[in-house]
Every structure is written in structure tokens, then in C-alpha cells.
Design an enzyme around this catalytic site. Structure first.
Site, PDB file in Angstrom:
ATOM      1  N   HIS A   9       0.835  -1.198   0.000  1.00 40.47           N
ATOM      2  CA  HIS A   9       0.000   0.000   0.000  1.00 40.47           C
ATOM      3  C   HIS A   9       0.871   1.249   0.000  1.00 40.47           C
ATOM      4  O   HIS A   9       2.066   1.178   0.267  1.00 40.47           O
ATOM      5  CB  HIS A   9      -0.964   0.017   1.195  1.00 40.47           C
ATOM      6  CG  HIS A   9      -0.308   0.146   2.522  1.00 40.47           C
ATOM      7  ND1 HIS A   9       0.250  -0.935   3.184  1.00 40.47           N
ATOM      8  CD2 HIS A   9      -0.113   1.221   3.315  1.00 40.47           C
ATOM      9  CE1 HIS A   9       0.751  -0.530   4.338  1.00 40.47           C
ATOM     10  NE2 HIS A   9       0.555   0.773   4.440  1.00 40.47           N
ATOM     11  N   HIS A  69       7.428  11.224  -6.428  1.00 41.68           N
ATOM     12  CA  HIS A  69       6.106  11.043  -7.026  1.00 41.68           C
ATOM     13  C   HIS A  69       5.794   9.555  -7.082  1.00 41.68           C
ATOM     14  O   HIS A  69       6.654   8.727  -6.814  1.00 41.68           O
ATOM     15  CB  HIS A  69       6.047  11.659  -8.432  1.00 41.68           C
ATOM     16  CG  HIS A  69       6.783  10.897  -9.487  1.00 41.68           C
ATOM     17  ND1 HIS A  69       8.159  10.964  -9.631  1.00 41.68           N
ATOM     18  CD2 HIS A  69       6.357  10.054 -10.447  1.00 41.68           C
ATOM     19  CE1 HIS A  69       8.534  10.200 -10.646  1.00 41.68           C
ATOM     20  NE2 HIS A  69       7.458   9.625 -11.152  1.00 41.68           N
ATOM     21  N   GLU A 117       1.752  10.546 -11.477  1.00 39.25           N
ATOM     22  CA  GLU A 117       2.007  10.410 -12.908  1.00 39.25           C
ATOM     23  C   GLU A 117       1.134   9.304 -13.476  1.00 39.25           C
ATOM     24  O   GLU A 117       0.923   8.279 -12.837  1.00 39.25           O
ATOM     25  CB  GLU A 117       3.484  10.056 -13.126  1.00 39.25           C
ATOM     26  CG  GLU A 117       3.870   9.814 -14.562  1.00 39.25           C
ATOM     27  CD  GLU A 117       5.323   9.388 -14.720  1.00 39.25           C
ATOM     28  OE1 GLU A 117       5.730   9.170 -15.878  1.00 39.25           O
ATOM     29  OE2 GLU A 117       6.050   9.272 -13.717  1.00 39.25           O
TER      30      GLU A 117
END
Length: 137
Positions: A9, A69, A117
Site C-alpha cells: 500500500h 512522485h 504520474e
């Protein structure tokens, strides 16, 4: 050595659980698995996201060490629809859409500035693309 099987997770600190939950549901199609007082667990395409509300949170400095990111795989076929959705929802696009690293990519921020992204390529395509670029230079 530990034999890793995959990502279990991703936990993301957010300043407002309700608005962030709505963002991730609208943009990623995430579904609620559990909702607590200061956290919500979402399933986004089989990826488990945990949003944790941090009151009086301060945005991270981009020059700080930490996660830069995270990227989600999107099919080539669905990529134009994903970009269109970002624009329709007035999501801040930080890069792209462009072709890069063996696929199409677009980067954007969530409500707290966490960069996400959408990428259509694979690791193999990216490494092949970068190897070719290194041979040219």
C-alpha cells in the site's frame, strides 16, 4: 534478504480527508474500502491507498529528501481520456502530456501538492529507451 512480492500500500498525508478522498475517487476511480475519523483506505485499480489527515500540515519542500512522485499505469487507449479528465477537473498538470521513456506520460498534483504520474509504458520499454539515448550521447 527479504523476497518482496510487490507494493502492499501507499500512505499519503493530506490536509483535508474529505476533499482528498473526493479527488482520488474522481481522478483515479478509487473506491472506499474503509473510512475512519482521520483516515480512509481506497482501492485504485488494485493499488491500496491510505489517506491520513494531518491537521495544520505544511507542504513538503521540493528540495527535501522523500518520495518524489508515484505513477500509475494507464493504457495507451485510455491515456487521452485520462488527460482530458484532468483538464475537465482543473487538475494542475505539472508536466506533459509528452512521450518519454518509452511511453506517454502526464504528471499532476493532488490537492496537497503530491505529484502523481500516469504512464503508458513498462519498465522494460523505459530501460530500452534510456539505453538507446545513452548510446547516442
Amino acid at each position: 534478504m527479504v523476497k518482496i512480492q510487490g507494493i502492499n500500500h501507499i500512505t499519503i498525508r493530506v490536509s483535508n480527508i474529505e476533499s482528498s478522498k473526493t479527488f482520488y475517487m474522481n481522478i483515479l476511480g478509487a473506491k472506499i474500502v474503509h473510512k475512519g475519523n482521520t483516515d480512509v483506505y481506497l482501492d485504485a485499480g488494485g493499488v491500496w491507498l491510505c489517506l491520513i489527515e494531518i491537521k495544520d500540515a505544511k507542504p513538503m519542500d521540493k528540495n527535501q529528501v522523500g518520495v518524489d512522485h508515484f505513477a500509475f499505469t494507464v493504457s495507451e487507449e485510455h491515456f487521452p481520456k485520462a488527460v482530458q479528465l484532468l483538464r475537465e477537473q482543473n487538475v494542475e498538470i505539472t508536466r506533459g502530456p509528452i512521450q518519454r521513456g518509452g511511453g506517454n506520460t502526464v504528471s499532476f498534483n493532488d490537492l496537497d501538492g503530491n505529484e502523481i504520474e500516469f504512464f503508458t509504458g513498462s519498465l522494460q520499454e523505459r530501460m530500452k529507451n534510456w539505453k538507446q539515448a545513452m548510446e547516442v550521447s
